[in-house]
Write an enzyme that holds these catalytic residues in place. Structure first.
Site, PDB file in Angstrom:
ATOM      1  N   GLU A 236      -3.982  -9.623   3.104  1.00 37.96           N
ATOM      2  CA  GLU A 236      -4.833  -9.408   4.276  1.00 37.96           C
ATOM      3  C   GLU A 236      -5.981 -10.398   4.368  1.00 37.96           C
ATOM      4  O   GLU A 236      -6.339 -10.857   5.464  1.00 37.96           O
ATOM      5  CB  GLU A 236      -5.373  -7.970   4.273  1.00 37.96           C
ATOM      6  CG  GLU A 236      -4.383  -6.930   4.758  1.00 37.96           C
ATOM      7  CD  GLU A 236      -3.424  -6.449   3.690  1.00 37.96           C
ATOM      8  OE1 GLU A 236      -2.717  -5.463   3.930  1.00 37.96           O
ATOM      9  OE2 GLU A 236      -3.373  -7.080   2.603  1.00 37.96           O
TER      10      GLU A 236
ATOM     11  N   GLU B 191       0.821  -1.207   0.000  1.00 34.45           N
ATOM     12  CA  GLU B 191       0.000   0.000   0.000  1.00 34.45           C
ATOM     13  C   GLU B 191       0.859   1.262   0.000  1.00 34.45           C
ATOM     14  O   GLU B 191       0.477   2.275  -0.586  1.00 34.45           O
ATOM     15  CB  GLU B 191      -0.962  -0.032   1.180  1.00 34.45           C
ATOM     16  CG  GLU B 191      -2.011  -1.128   1.012  1.00 34.45           C
ATOM     17  CD  GLU B 191      -2.963  -1.258   2.178  1.00 34.45           C
ATOM     18  OE1 GLU B 191      -4.180  -1.301   1.934  1.00 34.45           O
ATOM     19  OE2 GLU B 191      -2.478  -1.335   3.321  1.00 34.45           O
TER      20      GLU B 191
END
Length: 253
Positions: A127, A107
């Protein structure tokens, strides 16, 4: 030793997350250090671009879970996780990636404008494998960087994506041999920093913001950003230098 190091190279700010013992996982100190570096990059007229990289063999493996369990929140008000994902620098930023850039580390990469990666680098948003959601901008930015069906596949499976595959998908600008990402990123940043700083900053802003502009307002909104640059001293210097066949001397005004 500082957990975030900065170095200036000919108008480029090189920012290094310096926690190789935990694969540059982000704790509060690292987030605050990155945010401070982004503030400096935005504030200083003599800096035109930045590079973000990690020390050692990995770029970043996301949030430091040990620090999180100890009560830390590696987020900075106004800039978000890692001091960057919610509000990156206003100037162009290049991610120089060696090794793993996964979870929050990926990210961070996606918050950068350009990506230079070693052929051995690995990207991913794992995730979902842990019952979590990649809420640090990965699900928002990834579909804008690779075809939507690939973004969906990578995010929903939590797959690890080798750098050559990421380059094929258009995510990586330059592939390098292992250990060469930072040097190539410096070359790319130097090519950006050679240009008019006002023009570079406005160009990044238009690239970032125009995707959300109503179709009937795009040129009006672009003019609001581009016309002050056209009227600047730098624009006159650029034209004069071209006529005189010399390199321009930018003043940032």
């Amino acid at each position: 030793m500082s957990v975030v190091l900065t170095e200036e190279v000919d108008g480029v700010l090189v920012v290094t997350v310096n926690r190789p013992e935990v694969r540059n996982a982000i704790n509060t100190a690292a987030a605050e250090g990155i945010a401070a570096a982004m503030d400096e990059l935005d504030r200083r007229d003599d800096l035109t671009a930045g590079i973000l990289t990690g020390a050692g063999k990995s770029f970043c493996t996301g949030m430091d879970l040990a620090a999180f369990l100890a009560g830390e929140r590696p987020s900075v008000p106004g800039r978000g996780f890692a001091g960057i994902v919610e509000r990156p620098a206003e100037k162009p930023l290049i991610a120089a990636v060696e090794g793993y850039a996964v979870a929050g580390g990926f990210e961070i990469v996606l918050a950068c404008d350009l990506v230079v990666a070693s052929r051995e680098a690995v990207f991913g948003l794992p995730e979902v494998r842990r019952g979590l959601v990649a809420a640090g901008g990965g699900l928002i930015r990834l579909p804008a960087r690779v075809p939507s069906q690939l973004a969906a596949e990578w995010a929903l499976t939590g797959a690890f994506v080798p750098a050559p595959r990421a380059a094929e998908a258009g995510l990586v600008n330059r592939l390098t041999e292992p250990g060469g990402a930072l040097a190539v990123a410096v070359e790319l940043a130097a090519a950006i920093a050679a240009n008019g700083p006002l023009a570079v900053r406005a160009t990044k802003r238009i690239l970032a913001e125009s995707r959300g502009w109503p179709a009937d307002e795009v040129f009006e909104r672009q003019r609001a950003i581009s016309e002050p640059v056209r009227a600047s001293e730098d624009a006159k210097e650029g034209a004069t230098a071209f006529r005189e066949k010399r390199k321009p001397v930018w003043r940032g005004r």
